[in-house]
Design an enzyme around this catalytic site. Structure first.
Site, mmCIF file in Angstrom:
data_model
loop_
_atom_site.group_PDB
_atom_site.id
_atom_site.type_symbol
_atom_site.label_atom_id
_atom_site.label_comp_id
_atom_site.label_asym_id
_atom_site.label_seq_id
_atom_site.Cartn_x
_atom_site.Cartn_y
_atom_site.Cartn_z
ATOM 1 N N CYS A 178 -2.777 3.729 2.928
ATOM 2 C CA CYS A 178 -3.516 2.621 3.523
ATOM 3 C C CYS A 178 -4.664 3.170 4.377
ATOM 4 C CB CYS A 178 -2.572 1.737 4.339
ATOM 5 S SG CYS A 178 -3.218 0.097 4.739
ATOM 6 N N ASP A 179 -5.437 2.246 4.925
ATOM 7 C CA ASP A 179 -6.729 2.585 5.527
ATOM 8 C C ASP A 179 -6.701 3.734 6.523
ATOM 9 O OD1 ASP A 179 -7.040 0.220 4.178
ATOM 10 O OD2 ASP A 179 -8.308 -0.701 5.674
ATOM 11 N N LYS A 180 -5.841 3.650 7.537
ATOM 12 C CA LYS A 180 -5.865 4.632 8.627
ATOM 13 C C LYS A 180 -5.038 5.869 8.305
ATOM 14 C CE LYS A 180 -8.259 1.473 10.232
ATOM 15 N NZ LYS A 180 -7.874 0.549 9.162
ATOM 16 N N CYS A 225 0.818 -1.222 0.000
ATOM 17 C CA CYS A 225 0.000 0.000 0.000
ATOM 18 C C CYS A 225 0.848 1.266 0.000
ATOM 19 C CB CYS A 225 -0.929 0.009 1.218
ATOM 20 S SG CYS A 225 -2.039 -1.398 1.323
ATOM 21 N N SER A 277 -13.285 -5.228 7.988
ATOM 22 C CA SER A 277 -12.564 -4.716 6.834
ATOM 23 C C SER A 277 -13.550 -4.221 5.801
ATOM 24 C CB SER A 277 -11.707 -5.828 6.238
ATOM 25 O OG SER A 277 -11.244 -5.469 4.951
#
Length: 569
Positions: free
Chosen positions: A126-128, A53, A485
């Site tokens: 990435c996600d956070k 990522c 997720s």
């Protein structure tokens, strides 16, 4: 817009005889005398070599910095932490993921305040990363942009007939469940593992990373079109240089996050998430961003409720994985977020006059849409996947503050099943793999909330294992005070609040109770009397904290409920 001096904040750091020592330090690492008299732009990079990522973000940063220099600024790059959700999934390490959002926000804020930047570009992969960087910019209120590193290309899995099938990492997680159930062999699992991630970039479906990247565009804090360029696209360097030039325009016109990140902008982002079938994590992150801005999304009620209200009026029109057929690179190729914005404005579902980092309004960005003819990804209004949006907020005696479910239009609307109770994700996963879960069961995973986990683990390992077993895939439901997720699919309720660690009703569930999901009524019900729930909670005692010191303990001692965004105070 009238221009101002773009070197607005860094003058006390770099100008005058009494700053000679500071300039000397900076000249020692290669900045020239001329560099230090230009606007200083922080470039916050979430680069790491641990996972695809963020692996390529040094190249993205190099292009951003060139764009800043070409536009008359001096970039200063620094790094912050990141955690790969996919790599840590199903382990104790996953608890670090949501906690990292706070650390990212804190560290960017600290470096920016310490160095008096005139503006900032936050590069996230990435996600956070994305909510963390936006939270930092909200606090700093200096001109800023969040630039997404871009999506991974789809994997290509060789088929028995010699053709190839596009896959994502979700296929690997579900393949693990199929393998545990004896449905595929070692070689078939290895083929999935080897093919799913062909290079750098974030997970390819409308999972949390791509959901939050798209939300950034509709918030106005990320540049439309530039943000959606895939990680390994030939256009990525030029897009990144353009973002570098864009931050200098923001500095010259004093366009700060407080002018962009308004309540209306947050409503726009929620609308886009609902229309695209985005991740349930967007609920958590957009509430957290609103909290940083001091914006109440639903005064007098649960902050989650606004998501349900918007979802009810927003048709679901993007045919994206995990519920649909296509991936993020297909979305961008179809015309991307400008096309989606155009659709939503046509329907009167967006506040079209909101400003964006390009200097254009949302309406002006949508007017620039170039839609690929006959593209199948972003549907027309006469052919939605579902008449309402992809998010549902549930309440009831199991979730007084709320819980969130992602629906793709084909899930069960009603389900009553026997509660199978697990006090950690690991125990539930082991039971699934051991064949101990029966069709129709409701798996309850608790003590995985923000405080109890701590860190509110995602449950993709469990949900994918269930989806990988045909006899369970369409009959088992799951609820948890943890998270899911963005790749999760099926009847799964997350963010159940209050969490078990705080004595929420989920702590009162006993093995063998029955639980009812009623999506039309928006209720999540433990089928025992209120008096029995009260009696059970009356003798309940909170488990000892899992971590006594360090960052996990600090987080557990300061984090709020998931219904408030799981922010630290």
């Amino acid at each position: 817009m009238s221009e101002i001096n773009p070197k607005k904040y860094s003058i006390p750091l770099t100008e005058g005889p009494n700053r000679a020592a500071a300039r000397s330090y900076l000249r020692g690492v290669g900045f020239s005398k001329e560099d230090l008299h230009k606007p200083i732009i922080g470039v916050a990079n979430t680069w790491t070599e641990i996972g695809p990522c963020n692996f390529h973000l040094r190249d993205v940063a190099a292009a951003v910095k060139q764009g800043i220099r070409d536009a008359g600024g001096t970039p200063m790059e620094f790094n912050t932490v990141t955690i790969s959700d996919g790599i840590t999934m199903g382990t104790e390490g996953m608890k670090a993921s949501l906690i990292s959002r706070e650390v990212i926000a804190d560290s960017i804020e600290l470096v920016a305040r310490g160095n008096l930047f005139d503006g900032i570009v936050c590069i996230a992969g990435c996600d956070k990363n994305m909510p963390g960087t936006i939270m930092a910019m909200a606090r700093l209120d200096i001109p800023g942009i969040m630039l997404y590193g871009g999506s991974i290309a789809p994997g290509r899995l060789l088929q028995p007939d010699g053709t190839h099938k596009d896959i994502t990492i979700l296929n690997v997680f579900e393949g693990m469940g199929s393998h545990a159930a004896g449905k595929i062999n070692d070689d078939q699992l290895e083929a999935l593992e080897a093919a799913a991630c062909p290079g750098p970039g974030a997970c390819g479906g409308q999972f949390t990373a791509n959901t939050m990247a798209m939300a950034g565009e509709f918030l106005g804090i990320s540049p439309f079109n530039l943000t959606g360029v895939p990680a390994m696209s030939a256009e990525k360097a030029a897009a990144s240089r353009a973002a570098g030039a864009m931050i200098m325009n923001l500095c010259r016109n004093d366009v700060r996050p407080s002018k962009i990140l308004t309540r209306e902008a947050i409503e726009n982002a929620i609308t886009a998430v609902c229309a695209s079938g985005g991740s349930t994590n967007a609920v958590l992150h957009l509430i957290a961003i609103a909290s940083e801005l001091g914006i109440q999304l639903n005064p007098g009620g649960s902050e989650m409720d606004l998501f349900d209200q918007i979802s009810e009026r927003t048709p679901f029109i993007c045919d994206l994985s995990p519920g649909g057929k296509y991936v993020a690179s297909d979305y961008q190729a179809a015309g991307g977020s400008r096309v989606l914005a155009q659709r939503l404005i046509e329907k009167g579902l967006l506040k079209a006059d909101c400003i964006t980092v390009s200097g254009k309004t949302l309406a002006e960005e949508a007017a620039l849409a170039v839609e690929t003819p006959n593209q199948p990804v972003i549907r027309q209004w006469d052919n939605p996947l579902k008449a309402t949006g992809g998010l549902v907020i549930m309440k009831g005696n199991l979730a007084p503050e709320g819980a969130v479910i992602k629906v793709a239009g084909h899930e069960r609307l009603l389900h009553t099943g026997t509660a199978r109770v697990f006090d950690s994700e690991d125990l539930c996963h082991a039971a699934v793999e051991a064949g101990q879960i029966n069709p129709g069961d409701v798996c309850v995973i608790r003590y995985e909330g923000p405080r109890g986990g701590p860190g509110m683990r995602e449950m993709l390992a469990v949900t994918a294992a269930i989806k990988g077993i045909p006899e369970l895939s369409d009959s088992v439901a799951l609820l948890t005070d943890g998270r899911f997720s963005g790749a999760t699919r099926g009847l799964m309720a997350g963010h159940v609040a209050p969490e078990a660690q705080l004595g929420g009703p989920i702590a009162a569930v006993h093995e063998g109770d029955t639980i009812t999901f009623d999506i039309p009524a928006r209720t999540l019900t433990l089928n025992v009397s209120d008096e029995e729930i009260a009696a059970r909670l009356g003798v309940w005692k909170a488990p000892a904290a899992r971590y006594k010191r360090g960052v996990f303990a600090k987080y557990a001692n300061s984090v709020t409920s998931a219904s408030l965004g799981a922010v630290t105070t």
